[in-house]
Scaffold this motif. Structure first.
Motif, mmCIF file in Angstrom:
data_model
loop_
_atom_site.group_PDB
_atom_site.id
_atom_site.type_symbol
_atom_site.label_atom_id
_atom_site.label_comp_id
_atom_site.label_asym_id
_atom_site.label_seq_id
_atom_site.Cartn_x
_atom_site.Cartn_y
_atom_site.Cartn_z
ATOM 1 N N UNK A 14 0.844 -1.183 0.000
ATOM 2 C CA UNK A 14 0.000 0.000 0.000
ATOM 3 C C UNK A 14 0.880 1.233 0.000
ATOM 4 N N UNK A 15 0.354 2.288 -0.577
ATOM 5 C CA UNK A 15 1.104 3.544 -0.628
ATOM 6 C C UNK A 15 0.157 4.713 -0.346
ATOM 7 N N UNK A 16 0.605 5.585 0.548
ATOM 8 C CA UNK A 16 -0.145 6.799 0.881
ATOM 9 C C UNK A 16 0.565 8.012 0.261
ATOM 10 N N UNK A 17 -0.202 8.932 -0.268
ATOM 11 C CA UNK A 17 0.300 10.215 -0.743
ATOM 12 C C UNK A 17 -0.537 11.300 -0.072
ATOM 13 N N UNK A 18 0.077 12.059 0.830
ATOM 14 C CA UNK A 18 -0.636 13.045 1.648
ATOM 15 C C UNK A 18 -0.087 14.443 1.363
ATOM 16 N N UNK A 19 -0.960 15.429 1.567
ATOM 17 C CA UNK A 19 -0.576 16.840 1.453
ATOM 18 C C UNK A 19 -1.229 17.595 2.609
ATOM 19 N N UNK A 20 -0.449 18.448 3.278
ATOM 20 C CA UNK A 20 -0.900 19.155 4.480
ATOM 21 C C UNK A 20 -0.990 20.659 4.205
ATOM 22 N N UNK A 21 -1.963 21.260 4.824
ATOM 23 C CA UNK A 21 -2.118 22.719 4.750
ATOM 24 C C UNK A 21 -2.551 23.215 6.131
ATOM 25 N N UNK A 22 -1.710 23.945 6.848
ATOM 26 C CA UNK A 22 -0.354 24.362 6.444
ATOM 27 C C UNK A 22 0.610 23.179 6.443
ATOM 28 N N UNK A 42 4.523 4.754 11.374
ATOM 29 C CA UNK A 42 5.129 4.688 10.046
ATOM 30 C C UNK A 42 5.527 6.101 9.628
ATOM 31 N N UNK A 43 6.817 6.298 9.375
ATOM 32 C CA UNK A 43 7.326 7.627 9.010
ATOM 33 C C UNK A 43 6.977 7.955 7.557
ATOM 34 N N UNK A 44 6.785 9.246 7.286
ATOM 35 C CA UNK A 44 6.489 9.732 5.939
ATOM 36 C C UNK A 44 7.719 10.428 5.368
ATOM 37 N N UNK A 62 3.759 14.033 0.907
ATOM 38 C CA UNK A 62 4.393 13.133 1.870
ATOM 39 C C UNK A 62 3.928 11.714 1.528
ATOM 40 N N UNK A 63 4.910 10.789 1.395
ATOM 41 C CA UNK A 63 4.626 9.443 0.886
ATOM 42 C C UNK A 63 5.062 8.414 1.915
ATOM 43 N N UNK A 64 4.261 7.350 2.062
ATOM 44 C CA UNK A 64 4.595 6.204 2.928
ATOM 45 C C UNK A 64 4.034 4.948 2.274
ATOM 46 N N UNK A 65 4.630 3.842 2.576
ATOM 47 C CA UNK A 65 4.180 2.565 2.008
ATOM 48 C C UNK A 65 4.440 1.449 3.011
ATOM 49 N N UNK A 66 3.659 0.385 2.899
ATOM 50 C CA UNK A 66 3.833 -0.804 3.713
ATOM 51 C C UNK A 66 3.068 -1.950 3.060
ATOM 52 N N UNK A 67 3.375 -3.156 3.492
ATOM 53 C CA UNK A 67 2.686 -4.355 2.991
ATOM 54 C C UNK A 67 1.488 -4.629 3.885
#
Length: 501
Positions: free
Chosen positions: A1-9, A24-26, A33-38
């Motif tokens: 799996x892969x996460x793609x996140x964006x923060x404001x601010x 899980x660190x990004x 900001x990207x993270x992935x794991x099985x």
């Protein structure tokens, strides 16, 4: 799996906090900001932009569905015969998988060439390609390779067995399964070497289906139909039943060591011994023995029937069985000569003797009752009760495994054990982890417990957790219901006999 996140601010050190797991660190990639794991199991997580920054983010749930192996089905019959003029074969298979079947598969081809003991086997695998939509991620594929007989050396009198081996698109470690086997048979052009074999098979086959009772039924049916049959037809049917009687007689003669294969000894003067010169043909009185011939050695020094099943019969049972075989011989003789009416009494006598043999070979055991302790007559009618103990069994309470869950359920309620303030959820958390495999939804319980910790005063959170605990606890065992009270008629009856309701 892969996460793609964006923060404001923009966040400085965001993390994915796994409930009951390591965070899980990004890593940053521009503004993302990207993270992935099985995802090997279901889990709960929340996105934490930074510690102490605003309210606690909500939990998110990820359910992991286990990947099932592919399913292979044959689209043609299991056994197929080669048609005249056929030179190739295209076995068809259909493969399905929940996440896609690989386009490349293997076909295992096994050849069996030859007949009898001269059969040679060869096995090889060839690559095959299936057809399906959606490119390499097709969930349904069809495999229909073309196999030329000349390429594999397939000829008449052989069998070709094919089996499809497919894989799914799982990475890493794709799952591999083998499909059903299909057989292509090329019958041999050779004919049976001798017609006598067919006659022998046709004669011996009824021995597996005929019994003495069946022979009697056939004789009675023949007598009933004899008036409407031509003489030749009636004689043929009688001889056929006589052949069945002969086969059955031979089977029972095996228990006598084969000694009764011939005609029984006649009890009259017709059975007297003959002498030379009486007009009959007789074999020579003695024949020279050949040294080393096993038949001559056995005839001179041993009995050829000592290893037969007859050695296990007692003399009385053996005598009854011999009488049954004699009656079978009489029945067979009358049937072969076309007299089924005369053979029927002998057939009934043979059946009666067979039943006696069956009863004689049974073993009867006496019935054994319970071994009760001896009664002490000296203590009877004395009223002494020394040494007597109560026979009433103690009731052992059932140990339940949901103690922490029951305590938490009562604490979350409004009853006498209800707790208005924060509830100690540590024992409940350990109970959920210990019983996660048998709980209907352990993740939902973990999420409800986490919500209670974050908001101890949330009434809806308490109600949700209490409802989940009620469905997760073990069902109580069935108990004995009290007898319903007596109605008006029952009360009058009890008063009449002097009883009480």
């Amino acid at each position: 799996m892969e996460w793609t996140l964006r923060f404001d601010p923009q966040a400085s050190a965001p993390r994915l906090l796994m409930l009951a797991g390591q965070p899980l660190a990004l890593r940053r990639d521009g503004d993302n900001w990207i993270a992935s794991r099985v995802a090997d199991a279901a889990f709960l997580y929340r996105v934490d932009p930074a510690e102490g920054r605003g309210p606690i983010p909500p939990l998110h749930r990820v359910d992991a569905v286990a990947d099932t192996p592919p399913q292979v089905k044959a689209l043609t019959g299991g056994l197929i015969l080669v048609t005249p003029g056929q030179r190739n074969w295209s076995p068809a298979f259909a493969a399905t998988d929940d996440y896609g079947v690989a386009a490349n598969a293997r076909l295992r081809v096994t050849l069996a060439i030859g007949e009898g003991e001269n059969v040679s086997f060869s096995e090889r695998e060839i690559p095959v390609t299936g057809s399906g939509s959606n490119g390499g991620w097709a969930r349904d594929r069809r495999f229909a390779p073309r196999l030329d007989f000349s390429t594999f050396g397939f000829a008449a009198g052989g069998d070709m067995v094919v089996q499809l081996i497919v894989r799914d698109n799982r990475t890493p470690g794709p799952q591999e399964v083998r499909g059903p086997s299909l057989i292509l048979r090329w019958p041999s052009p050779k004919q049976p070497e001798s017609s006598g074999l067919t006659g022998m098979v046709n004669t011996t086959l009824p021995a597996y289906f005929r019994s003495q009772r069946q022979i009697i039924i056939d004789i009675e049916k023949l007598l009933k139909d004899k008036r409407g049959l031509p003489a030749e037809r009636a004689l043929a049917r009688s001889a056929s039943i006589g052949g069945d009687q002969q086969i059955l007689r031979g089977r029972y003669s095996q228990f006598l060591g084969g000694e009764n294969e011939g005609a029984p000894e006649l009890p009259t003067a017709d059975g007297e011994a003959h002498s030379d010169g009486d007009g009959h043909d007789h074999p020579p009185a003695t024949t020279p023995n050949i040294f080393g011939e096993k038949e001559d050695v056995l005839a001179e020094f041993g009995h050829p029937h000592d290893e037969s099943p007859a050695s296990s019969l007692d003399p009385e049972t053996r005598a009854i069985l011999k009488q049954a075989v004699d009656e079978m011989w009489q029945s067979e003789r009358e049937l072969m000569t076309g007299h089924p009416d005369a053979a029927l009494p002998y057939a009934y006598k043979a059946l009666r003797f067979i039943k006696e043999v069956q009863q004689a070979t049974r073993i009867f055991l006496s019935r054994v009752g319970p071994e009760l302790p001896p009664i002490d007559a000296s203590r009877r009618m004395t009223g002494k009760r020394e040494g007597l103990a109560s026979r009433q069994l103690e009731i052992t309470p059932v140990e339940r495994q949901d103690g922490p869950a029951a305590v938490a359920w009562r604490a979350l309620g409004t009853g006498p054990d209800g707790v208005t303030g924060p509830v100690n959820l540590v024992p409940l958390d350990g109970w959920v982890r210990a019983n996660a495999t048998r709980l209907p939804d352990a993740l939902a319980l973990n999420g409800a417990i986490d919500a209670m910790r974050q908001q101890p005063g949330c009434a809806s959170c308490r109600a949700k957790l209490r409802a989940l605990l009620w469905t997760a606890m073990e069902r109580p065992a069935g108990q004995i219901r009290r007898r319903r009270p007596a109605d008006a008629a029952g009360t009058r009856y009890l008063d009449a006999i002097g009883g009480a309701p």
